[in-house]
Design a protein around this motif. Sequence first.
Motif, PDB file in Angstrom:
ATOM      1  N   ARG A  44       0.838  -1.190   0.000  1.00 44.20           N
ATOM      2  CA  ARG A  44       0.000   0.000   0.000  1.00 44.20           C
ATOM      3  C   ARG A  44       0.875   1.242   0.000  1.00 44.20           C
ATOM      4  O   ARG A  44       1.984   1.231   0.510  1.00 44.20           O
ATOM      5  CB  ARG A  44      -0.906  -0.002   1.227  1.00 44.20           C
ATOM      6  N   GLN A  45       0.314   2.293  -0.538  1.00 41.49           N
ATOM      7  CA  GLN A  45       0.996   3.572  -0.497  1.00 41.49           C
ATOM      8  C   GLN A  45       0.868   4.132   0.910  1.00 41.49           C
ATOM      9  O   GLN A  45      -0.231   4.149   1.465  1.00 41.49           O
ATOM     10  CB  GLN A  45       0.370   4.556  -1.490  1.00 41.49           C
ATOM     11  N   PRO A  46       1.966   4.600   1.472  1.00 43.03           N
ATOM     12  CA  PRO A  46       1.837   5.247   2.781  1.00 43.03           C
ATOM     13  C   PRO A  46       1.044   6.544   2.629  1.00 43.03           C
ATOM     14  O   PRO A  46       1.095   7.186   1.578  1.00 43.03           O
ATOM     15  CB  PRO A  46       3.289   5.514   3.189  1.00 43.03           C
ATOM     16  N   GLU A  47       0.294   6.904   3.643  1.00 41.67           N
ATOM     17  CA  GLU A  47      -0.531   8.113   3.581  1.00 41.67           C
ATOM     18  C   GLU A  47       0.188   9.289   4.225  1.00 41.67           C
ATOM     19  O   GLU A  47       0.972   9.113   5.152  1.00 41.67           O
ATOM     20  CB  GLU A  47      -1.858   7.876   4.301  1.00 41.67           C
ATOM     21  N   GLY A  48      -0.099  10.482   3.726  1.00 42.37           N
ATOM     22  CA  GLY A  48       0.428  11.697   4.318  1.00 42.37           C
ATOM     23  C   GLY A  48       1.878  11.982   4.000  1.00 42.37           C
ATOM     24  O   GLY A  48       2.525  12.758   4.699  1.00 42.37           O
ATOM     25  N   VAL A  49       2.405  11.368   2.954  1.00 37.31           N
ATOM     26  CA  VAL A  49       3.798  11.576   2.584  1.00 37.31           C
ATOM     27  C   VAL A  49       3.924  12.914   1.856  1.00 37.31           C
ATOM     28  O   VAL A  49       3.166  13.205   0.940  1.00 37.31           O
ATOM     29  CB  VAL A  49       4.309  10.433   1.679  1.00 37.31           C
TER      30      VAL A  49
END
Length: 179
Positions: A44-49
């Motif tokens: 998954r794509q990390p959030e808040g990057v």
Amino acid sequence: MSTAPGPRDRGRERDRDEEGRARNQRPRDGLGRPLPYGAEGVDRQPEGVVRTPEESVAQAQALLDAGRPFHAHEVFEDAWKTGPEAERGLWKGLAQVAVGLTHSARGNTKGGARLLLRGAEAVAEWSATSGLPRPYGIDVAELADWARELSARVAENSDDAVPIDAAAHAPRLRGGTPE
């Protein structure tokens, strides 16, 4: 069917991330659909990057090319939420284009066609208002034309709800042909 425990079986009401925020921890497929606990999914794509705009465009393009538009949408969403206020319309429109491609690839052709069109109009409007036809190398006019054309093709097949191949229909954000 998976016999892996779900969140309630682990004694928790909801899945939580490392910071304690509610976040579904089920694995996801390449189009972002949740899979059963214990199934193998994609990273998954990390959030808040916080990325530079150039990093956002490059990472999103790589995900689009890999047939993972849902994950590209998450990259655009981060740029939309963490970038300058003046650019939010651009990043939001790009996120709508990516999620439109996602829905089209999932077989939700009516929703996909609408989101592709909405994203095309949003990026075109932002470009016209900002006076920037190629922000960060993105050929906005070409991208908007691509999204409108794909929206029309997807809408033609909406009664059949035939999913499209996300990788085969991935846009070239900076124009031209795939590298």
